[in-house]
Design a protein around this motif. Structure first.
Motif, PDB file in Angstrom:
ATOM      1  N   LEU A  82       0.830  -1.194   0.000  1.00 15.85           N
ATOM      2  CA  LEU A  82       0.000   0.000   0.000  1.00 15.85           C
ATOM      3  C   LEU A  82       0.871   1.253   0.000  1.00 15.85           C
ATOM      4  CD1 LEU A  82      -2.861  -0.782   2.554  1.00 15.85           C
ATOM      5  CD2 LEU A  82      -3.128  -0.305   0.122  1.00 15.85           C
ATOM      6  N   SER A  83       0.438   2.236  -0.758  1.00 13.80           N
ATOM      7  CA  SER A  83       1.154   3.502  -0.756  1.00 13.80           C
ATOM      8  C   SER A  83       0.163   4.647  -0.875  1.00 13.80           C
ATOM      9  CB  SER A  83       2.166   3.561  -1.904  1.00 13.80           C
ATOM     10  OG  SER A  83       1.494   3.461  -3.158  1.00 13.80           O
ATOM     11  N   GLN A  84       0.575   5.825  -0.420  1.00 11.36           N
ATOM     12  CA  GLN A  84      -0.253   7.011  -0.557  1.00 11.36           C
ATOM     13  C   GLN A  84      -0.046   7.599  -1.949  1.00 11.36           C
ATOM     14  OE1 GLN A  84       1.160  10.633   0.986  1.00 11.36           O
ATOM     15  NE2 GLN A  84      -0.835  11.385   1.661  1.00 11.36           N
ATOM     16  N   VAL A  85      -1.154   8.006  -2.581  1.00  9.23           N
ATOM     17  CA  VAL A  85      -1.086   8.670  -3.881  1.00  9.23           C
ATOM     18  C   VAL A  85      -1.931   9.935  -3.826  1.00  9.23           C
ATOM     19  CG1 VAL A  85      -0.627   6.569  -5.206  1.00  9.23           C
ATOM     20  CG2 VAL A  85      -2.991   7.267  -4.782  1.00  9.23           C
ATOM     21  N   CYS A  90      -7.521   9.850  -7.023  1.00  8.57           N
ATOM     22  CA  CYS A  90      -8.314   9.870  -5.795  1.00  8.57           C
ATOM     23  C   CYS A  90      -9.727  10.387  -6.053  1.00  8.57           C
ATOM     24  CB  CYS A  90      -7.595  10.704  -4.754  1.00  8.57           C
ATOM     25  SG  CYS A  90      -5.952  10.026  -4.344  1.00  8.57           S
ATOM     26  N   PRO A  91     -10.645  10.208  -5.080  1.00  9.07           N
ATOM     27  CA  PRO A  91     -12.067  10.483  -5.332  1.00  9.07           C
ATOM     28  C   PRO A  91     -12.385  11.880  -5.831  1.00  9.07           C
ATOM     29  CG  PRO A  91     -11.843   9.241  -3.303  1.00  9.07           C
ATOM     30  CD  PRO A  91     -10.455   9.595  -3.748  1.00  9.07           C
ATOM     31  N   ASP A  92     -11.726  12.906  -5.273  1.00  9.91           N
ATOM     32  CA  ASP A  92     -12.051  14.258  -5.701  1.00  9.91           C
ATOM     33  C   ASP A  92     -11.133  14.763  -6.809  1.00  9.91           C
ATOM     34  OD1 ASP A  92      -9.750  14.618  -4.318  1.00  9.91           O
ATOM     35  OD2 ASP A  92     -10.566  15.935  -2.785  1.00  9.91           O
ATOM     36  N   ALA A 283      -8.401   3.023  -1.884  1.00 16.39           N
ATOM     37  CA  ALA A 283      -9.317   3.276  -0.759  1.00 16.39           C
ATOM     38  C   ALA A 283      -9.083   4.681  -0.228  1.00 16.39           C
ATOM     39  CB  ALA A 283      -9.117   2.254   0.348  1.00 16.39           C
ATOM     40  N   ASP A 284     -10.116   5.238   0.404  1.00 17.69           N
ATOM     41  CA  ASP A 284     -10.004   6.565   0.994  1.00 17.69           C
ATOM     42  C   ASP A 284     -11.029   6.706   2.117  1.00 17.69           C
ATOM     43  OD1 ASP A 284      -8.947   9.086   1.339  1.00 17.69           O
ATOM     44  OD2 ASP A 284     -10.056  10.011  -0.311  1.00 17.69           O
ATOM     45  N   ASP A 285     -10.764   7.650   3.014  1.00 20.14           N
ATOM     46  CA  ASP A 285     -11.683   8.020   4.097  1.00 20.14           C
ATOM     47  C   ASP A 285     -12.223   6.796   4.845  1.00 20.14           C
ATOM     48  OD1 ASP A 285     -11.350  10.701   3.507  1.00 20.14           O
ATOM     49  OD2 ASP A 285     -13.036  10.759   2.123  1.00 20.14           O
TER      50      ASP A 285
END
Length: 376
Positions: A82-85, A90-92, A283-285
């Motif tokens: 997993l990594s942050q992008v 992303c959703p917005d 995935a988010d939030d």
């Protein structure tokens, strides 16, 4: 005497009505902009002993949970892929989220794409669990007998274990290949009746909100727990469930680790003939709590037809008031505010709010009890 009896009955009816009254929102104060604090006043919000959620991870600065808005600042278990992008993935389209780094067998098999949360016991009778998260996939899953292999894809979406995840018992749900089950350690204990076959629910290719609600029942053979699954406000499943083995048996143990993000396929037996290393999960939030009480801003003007919802992050809670940190997510313009109590009952008509604007005038939106799969 008859007048006294009638008065007594009327008083008790009023008390009962108040106990089971749906939440009502009377007014708000503050600006509905991400990061701002808003106070919501009304009645029937119920009790939420700890206002903050157990976990809230917005992935704004890392893959770790937000320790300011939630109670937890680190994951008990993390997958190695997993990594942050940021940006368009992303959703917005401009924020941040997490994704699997690749679609290799090494990434998704065994440890897989996971984020885990520890608690003393997730499966003690009477406990409640609520999970909210935004998800996105660039692949789909396959029904039974795909490519003639005669077995379903073994892809697990949620899973809970004792702290040592190599030991049974465990409990899992596989939304995409129609199975949820309690796997017993003691083979002499037959929990087959606790395995639930579901309609296959393929992963959409666009972002969606998934909510997962659990009410833990008594140990086996009682099957009086319940779980509910929503996607973008639409209830997909609601089933009874047992999450604990027979009292006194090897399966009567506390399940303490919950993989709230869990994307693990089984690559054995040719179960994934069409898998590609280009496959990704996002995935988010991610919001996890030990109560169904929550605050949401939704697209729909009624709770029954609420559609896409953004979870709001509470910092204070009483029966007549809740203070939340606004998370507008992907919504803009006019939307509708809902307070949901511990029984999963919300104000039936949404309280109109406008993203980016301030408090609204005093008015009352009367709530009507909507069970929505709630446990009474």
């Amino acid at each position: 005497m008859p007048i006294k009896i009638l008065s007594f009955l009327l008083i008790n009816l009023i008390l009962v009505a108040n106990v089971y009254a749906a939440p009502t929102i009377n007014s708000t104060s503050g600006t509905f902009t991400t990061g701002q604090s808003v106070n919501i006043s009304g009645s029937g919000f119920g009790i939420k002993t700890t206002a903050k959620p157990l976990v809230y991870a917005d992935f704004a600065s890392s893959t770790a949970p937000n320790g300011t808005l939630g109670q937890t600042s680190s994951w008990a278990a993390t997958g190695h892929c997993l990594s942050q992008v940021t940006g368009s993935e992303c959703p917005d389209g401009s924020g941040s989220c997490i994704r699997s780094t690749d679609g290799s067998e090494a990434c998704f098999d065994n440890g897989g794409v996971i984020l885990g949360v520890d608690q003393t016991s997730w499966n003690t009778a009477g406990n409640y669990i609520y999970i909210y998260q935004k998800k996105h996939y660039n692949y789909t899953t396959h029904p039974d007998n795909y490519h003639g292999v005669g077995i379903t894809d073994n892809y697990k979406n949620y899973r809970a274990w004792p702290t040592d995840p190599v030991n049974l018992p465990d409990w899992y749900i596989s939304i995409n290949n129609n199975r949820t089950a309690f796997e017993a350690y003691n083979e002499d204990i037959t929990l087959a009746d606790n395995n639930i076959d579901l309609p296959i629910l393929p992963f959409p290719q666009e972002w969606f909100v998934e909510e997962f609600l659990i009410h833990v029942g008594d140990p086996w053979p009682a099957v009086n727990g319940n779980w509910i699954l929503y996607r973008d406000g639409d209830q997909k499943f609601s089933h009874s469930m047992c999450l604990r083995g027979n009292s006194g048996s090897a399966d009567d143990v506390d399940i303490t680790r919950f993989y709230v993000v869990h994307e693990v396929p089984d690559f054995s037996d040719d179960r994934w003939p069409c898998w590609s290393t280009d496959n990704r999960f996002w995935a988010d939030d991610v919001y996890v709590d030990t109560t169904w009480s929550r605050v949401m801003i939704c697209a729909g003007s009624t709770w029954t037809n609420r559609g896409h919802c953004e979870i709001q992050i509470p910092s204070a809670w009483s029966d007549t008031s809740s203070t939340v940190t606004v998370e507008s997510g992907t919504i803009t313009g006019t939307n509708y505010l809902y307070v949901v109590d511990a029984s999963n009952t919300a104000n039936s008509s949404g309280y109109q709010v406008t993203i980016g604007e301030g408090s609204s005038p005093m008015h009352t939106m009367q709530g009507t009890s909507i069970s929505g799969g709630s446990i009474r």
